[in-house]
Design a protein around this motif. Structure first.
Motif, PDB file in Angstrom:
ATOM      1  N   GLY A   1       0.812  -1.214   0.000  1.00 20.33           N
ATOM      2  CA  GLY A   1       0.000   0.000   0.000  1.00 20.33           C
ATOM      3  C   GLY A   1       0.842   1.259   0.000  1.00 20.33           C
ATOM      4  O   GLY A   1       0.510   2.246  -0.662  1.00 20.33           O
ATOM      5  N   VAL A   2       1.953   1.239   0.719  1.00 19.29           N
ATOM      6  CA  VAL A   2       2.848   2.403   0.764  1.00 19.29           C
ATOM      7  C   VAL A   2       3.481   2.619  -0.603  1.00 19.29           C
ATOM      8  O   VAL A   2       3.524   3.750  -1.108  1.00 19.29           O
ATOM      9  N   ALA A   3       3.955   1.543  -1.225  1.00 22.88           N
ATOM     10  CA  ALA A   3       4.583   1.659  -2.538  1.00 22.88           C
ATOM     11  C   ALA A   3       3.590   2.172  -3.582  1.00 22.88           C
ATOM     12  O   ALA A   3       3.919   3.051  -4.384  1.00 22.88           O
ATOM     13  N   ILE A   4       2.391   1.631  -3.573  1.00 24.94           N
ATOM     14  CA  ILE A   4       1.368   2.072  -4.527  1.00 24.94           C
ATOM     15  C   ILE A   4       1.037   3.540  -4.293  1.00 24.94           C
ATOM     16  O   ILE A   4       0.919   4.322  -5.240  1.00 24.94           O
ATOM     17  N   TYR A   5       0.887   3.931  -3.028  1.00 19.30           N
ATOM     18  CA  TYR A   5       0.543   5.313  -2.714  1.00 19.30           C
ATOM     19  C   TYR A   5       1.619   6.273  -3.205  1.00 19.30           C
ATOM     20  O   TYR A   5       1.321   7.301  -3.816  1.00 19.30           O
ATOM     21  N   VAL A   6       2.881   5.956  -2.956  1.00 20.09           N
ATOM     22  CA  VAL A   6       3.979   6.833  -3.377  1.00 20.09           C
ATOM     23  C   VAL A   6       4.028   6.928  -4.903  1.00 20.09           C
ATOM     24  O   VAL A   6       4.190   8.019  -5.460  1.00 20.09           O
ATOM     25  N   LEU A   7       3.872   5.788  -5.584  1.00 21.62           N
ATOM     26  CA  LEU A   7       3.854   5.813  -7.050  1.00 21.62           C
ATOM     27  C   LEU A   7       2.711   6.662  -7.586  1.00 21.62           C
ATOM     28  O   LEU A   7       2.894   7.459  -8.506  1.00 21.62           O
ATOM     29  N   LEU A   8       1.536   6.500  -7.006  1.00 20.00           N
ATOM     30  CA  LEU A   8       0.396   7.306  -7.444  1.00 20.00           C
ATOM     31  C   LEU A   8       0.615   8.786  -7.153  1.00 20.00           C
ATOM     32  O   LEU A   8       0.230   9.646  -7.953  1.00 20.00           O
ATOM     33  N   ALA A   9       1.241   9.099  -6.010  1.00 20.07           N
ATOM     34  CA  ALA A   9       1.509  10.502  -5.676  1.00 20.07           C
ATOM     35  C   ALA A   9       2.428  11.142  -6.712  1.00 20.07           C
ATOM     36  O   ALA A   9       2.335  12.336  -6.973  1.00 20.07           O
ATOM     37  N   LEU A  10       3.312  10.343  -7.291  1.00 21.35           N
ATOM     38  CA  LEU A  10       4.226  10.876  -8.305  1.00 21.35           C
ATOM     39  C   LEU A  10       3.629  10.886  -9.705  1.00 21.35           C
ATOM     40  O   LEU A  10       3.933  11.768 -10.505  1.00 21.35           O
ATOM     41  N   LEU A  11       2.771   9.918 -10.020  1.00 20.57           N
ATOM     42  CA  LEU A  11       2.314   9.738 -11.396  1.00 20.57           C
ATOM     43  C   LEU A  11       0.923  10.286 -11.705  1.00 20.57           C
ATOM     44  O   LEU A  11       0.613  10.564 -12.859  1.00 20.57           O
ATOM     45  N   VAL A  12       0.061  10.428 -10.698  1.00 23.76           N
ATOM     46  CA  VAL A  12      -1.305  10.899 -10.938  1.00 23.76           C
ATOM     47  C   VAL A  12      -1.310  12.427 -10.891  1.00 23.76           C
ATOM     48  O   VAL A  12      -0.813  13.033  -9.945  1.00 23.76           O
TER      49      VAL A  12
END
Length: 133
Positions: free
Chosen positions: A45-56
């Motif tokens: 969940g942390v990895a997905i959240y960080v990726l989304l914070a950068l890409l969305v």
């Protein structure tokens, strides 16, 4: 067709859960609970959240190229980091406490049959006590 974006109005950290909630038409707190469960279950969940914070993209960058979105998000995250210091600190303390308690065997009693009602109670309380505004 839906467009995913980071919410500026319903943001605790970076607006990911708020944006997902607005896009899907669900309460952002339910999305936050799902990310918390994923974070505690496997850390994904942390990895997905960080990726989304950068890409969305944020709403104002929704038509930008992926490169512009990444550059804009990085600049925004670094620029607003001091303002988010307290929220990030609370998240880090909470995650650290849960990891420590897990290593000490505190959650050995927790099974899926017990976890689901606890998650539902916490989600319900979050919805009831959520401040409107």
């Amino acid at each position: 067709m839906f467009r995913l974006y980071r919410s500026r109005d319903d943001a605790v950290l970076f607006g990911i859960c708020g944006g997902i909630g607005e896009t899907l038409g669900v309460d952002a707190n339910l999305v936050r609970v799902a990310f918390a469960i994923l974070a505690l279950a496997s850390g994904v969940g942390v990895a997905i959240y960080v990726l989304l914070a950068l890409l969305v993209p944020t709403e104002d960058l929704s038509g930008a190229s992926p490169r512009e979105v990444l550059q804009g998000n990085l600049a925004n995250l670094l620029e607003t980091l001091p303002a988010r210091r307290k929220s990030i600190g609370v998240v880090l303390v909470a995650v650290g406490a849960v990891l420590l308690l897990a290593r000490l065997g505190f959650f050995d009693w927790l099974t899926i049959e017990r976890a689901i009602p606890i998650v539902l109670i916490v989600a319900g309380l979050a919805l009831v006590w959520r401040r409107e505004g």
